[in-house]
Write a protein that holds these residues in place. Structure first.
Motif, mmCIF file in Angstrom:
data_model
loop_
_atom_site.group_PDB
_atom_site.id
_atom_site.type_symbol
_atom_site.label_atom_id
_atom_site.label_comp_id
_atom_site.label_asym_id
_atom_site.label_seq_id
_atom_site.Cartn_x
_atom_site.Cartn_y
_atom_site.Cartn_z
ATOM 1 N N GLY A 87 0.938 -1.565 0.002
ATOM 2 C CA GLY A 87 0.290 0.021 0.241
ATOM 3 C C GLY A 87 1.090 1.387 0.052
ATOM 4 N N ASN A 88 1.945 1.196 0.877
ATOM 5 C CA ASN A 88 2.639 2.533 0.749
ATOM 6 C C ASN A 88 3.208 2.644 -0.249
ATOM 7 O OD1 ASN A 88 2.588 1.098 3.593
ATOM 8 N ND2 ASN A 88 4.146 2.547 4.243
ATOM 9 N N MET A 91 1.209 4.262 -3.236
ATOM 10 C CA MET A 91 0.879 5.529 -2.983
ATOM 11 C C MET A 91 1.811 6.739 -3.605
ATOM 12 S SD MET A 91 -1.460 6.465 0.850
ATOM 13 C CE MET A 91 -1.393 8.185 0.395
ATOM 14 N N ALA A 92 3.037 6.222 -3.369
ATOM 15 C CA ALA A 92 4.269 6.470 -3.622
ATOM 16 C C ALA A 92 4.612 6.450 -5.074
ATOM 17 C CB ALA A 92 5.661 5.362 -3.518
ATOM 18 N N GLY A 93 3.821 5.527 -6.175
ATOM 19 C CA GLY A 93 3.776 4.770 -7.215
ATOM 20 C C GLY A 93 2.943 6.266 -8.246
ATOM 21 N N CYS A 94 2.389 6.271 -7.698
ATOM 22 C CA CYS A 94 0.713 7.520 -7.444
ATOM 23 C C CYS A 94 1.388 8.708 -7.814
ATOM 24 C CB CYS A 94 -0.227 7.785 -6.591
ATOM 25 S SG CYS A 94 -1.403 6.190 -7.379
ATOM 26 N N ALA A 141 7.482 6.223 4.265
ATOM 27 C CA ALA A 141 8.757 5.256 4.889
ATOM 28 C C ALA A 141 8.531 4.990 5.684
ATOM 29 C CB ALA A 141 9.907 6.226 4.088
ATOM 30 N N GLY A 142 7.918 4.081 6.728
ATOM 31 C CA GLY A 142 7.882 4.275 7.917
ATOM 32 C C GLY A 142 7.383 4.697 9.491
ATOM 33 N N TYR A 143 7.063 6.083 9.085
ATOM 34 C CA TYR A 143 6.298 6.991 10.290
ATOM 35 C C TYR A 143 4.550 6.742 9.883
ATOM 36 C CZ TYR A 143 10.920 8.821 10.799
ATOM 37 O OH TYR A 143 11.771 8.945 11.217
ATOM 38 N N GLY A 144 4.310 6.246 8.806
ATOM 39 C CA GLY A 144 3.028 5.859 8.973
ATOM 40 C C GLY A 144 2.365 4.048 8.824
ATOM 41 N N PRO A 145 2.009 3.454 8.001
ATOM 42 C CA PRO A 145 2.008 1.773 8.386
ATOM 43 C C PRO A 145 2.842 1.170 7.741
ATOM 44 C CG PRO A 145 0.919 2.851 6.130
ATOM 45 C CD PRO A 145 0.950 4.130 6.850
ATOM 46 N N THR A 146 3.446 0.417 8.339
ATOM 47 C CA THR A 146 4.501 -0.668 8.407
ATOM 48 C C THR A 146 3.981 -1.870 8.154
ATOM 49 O OG1 THR A 146 5.091 -0.559 11.048
ATOM 50 C CG2 THR A 146 6.018 0.929 9.332
ATOM 51 N N HIS A 149 -1.004 -5.478 7.364
ATOM 52 C CA HIS A 149 -2.275 -5.643 8.301
ATOM 53 C C HIS A 149 -2.444 -4.496 8.304
ATOM 54 C CE1 HIS A 149 -0.982 -9.860 8.830
ATOM 55 N NE2 HIS A 149 -0.024 -9.440 9.996
ATOM 56 N N GLU A 150 -1.923 -3.109 8.326
ATOM 57 C CA GLU A 150 -2.673 -2.005 8.387
ATOM 58 C C GLU A 150 -3.288 -1.485 7.215
ATOM 59 O OE1 GLU A 150 -0.145 1.011 11.704
ATOM 60 O OE2 GLU A 150 0.934 -0.519 10.313
ATOM 61 N N TRP A 151 -3.050 -2.341 6.188
ATOM 62 C CA TRP A 151 -3.670 -1.742 4.902
ATOM 63 C C TRP A 151 -5.182 -2.834 4.924
ATOM 64 C CZ3 TRP A 151 -2.360 2.531 2.401
ATOM 65 C CH2 TRP A 151 -1.594 2.547 2.280
ATOM 66 N N ALA A 152 -5.363 -3.926 5.683
ATOM 67 C CA ALA A 152 -5.992 -5.357 5.519
ATOM 68 C C ALA A 152 -7.642 -4.412 6.233
ATOM 69 C CB ALA A 152 -5.780 -6.217 6.859
#
Length: 287
Positions: A87-88, A91-94, A141-146, A149-152
């Motif tokens: 998921g990270n 978003m970086a790709g977008c 890159a690390g201060y949000g979802p890592t 499971h946080e995207w599930a």
């Protein structure tokens, strides 16, 4: 490898500070509601300090995705994160796709010409990109979802967000190209006339007409509206608590809305109220 220790990539403390400062960016844009002076594009002014339009646009916009990708590839190892969830990277790709188009393809390959840009505008735009990409990059890159499971449980919401993002990007490209065609058509006409007269063609970087296709039938800055839609979709992908994506959307609207209203005044002054007609500045039927 850190470029500036604790700042690039940022430590959590410094990243949170940058995010707090970034949320107050709309305060800076209030000056745009007071002054019509904006030395870029159709309202650019003659100055010995001006930077050629294509070079200025490319360099100030590239700072965004370069900064974000740098943080994405360096911060996780500093935080001991072995692998970021998909998921990270989505978003970086977008973000990277948008700015590859905006910073490289559009100014350097697609635009037939661009008006010069004042160094002040270049500096502010460059800082916008650095603050924004650091805010988003730190979250991704690390201060949000890592963990995955946080995207599930959010897959269908993410799909909706990605569809909105994609339609916004395509709309932005379509309306950008409509603006380009005005200059391409003028360039073709001038080249034919110059060839007949045996003279070099005139510059087209200051050629402007009222665009009429797509959403330009209703607003003068349809490309702005589509970009807002695009980044609204980006925020939906990240979720309500993705405050960097929310700040990005709010800050874009804060700086582009007064610019659109200023642009409408410019169109009316140049072409007359009758030719502008009932078109709004950026939001159909509203503003």
């Amino acid at each position: 490898m850190a470029i500036v220790q604790n700042w690039m990539p940022p430590s959590r403390e410094n990243w949170e500070l940058i995010c707090r400062i970034w949320q107050y960016f709309p305060v800076i844009t209030t000056i745009q509601w007071i002054l019509d002076w904006y030395p870029q594009g159709k309202t650019s002014t003659d100055s010995r300090f001006n930077i050629p339009g294509k070079i200025a646009w490319a360099t100030m916009e590239m700072a965004g995705f370069i900064t974000l990708l740098y943080i994405m590839f360096t911060l996780p190892s500093e935080l001991g994160i072995k692998e970021l969830p998909w998921g990270n990277w989505t978003m970086a790709g977008c973000f990277t796709i948008h700015y590859t188009y905006r910073a490289i393809l559009s100014p350097l390959f697609l635009n037939p010409s661009m008006s010069p840009i004042h160094p002040l505008v270049w500096t502010l735009a460059f800082l916008f990109q650095v603050f924004n990409s650091t805010s988003i990059g730190g979250w991704l890159a690390g201060y949000g979802p890592t963990t995955v499971h946080e995207w599930a449980g959010r897959f269908w919401i993410m799909e909706i967000g990605l569809v909105i993002w994609a339609w916004g990007l395509l709309g932005n490209m379509f309306h950008d190209d409509d603006l380009r065609e005005i200059r391409r058509a003028t360039d073709r006409k001038q080249r034919k006339e110059a060839e007949k007269l045996g003279k070099p063609p005139e510059s087209i970087h200051k050629v402007y007409m009222i665009p009429k296709n797509g959403l330009f039938q209703y607003v003068l800055y349809a490309h702005y509206l589509c970009e807002w839609i695009e980044w609204a979709g980006f925020w939906i992908v990240g979720g309500w608590n993705c405050h960097p994506a929310r700040a990005f959307l709010v800050n874009e609207i804060a700086t582009m809305l007064p610019r659109a209203l200023q642009g409408k005044r410019w169109y009316i002054k140049k072409f007359g109220k009758e030719k502008v007609g009932n078109r709004k500045a950026v939001i159909p039927g509203v503003l």
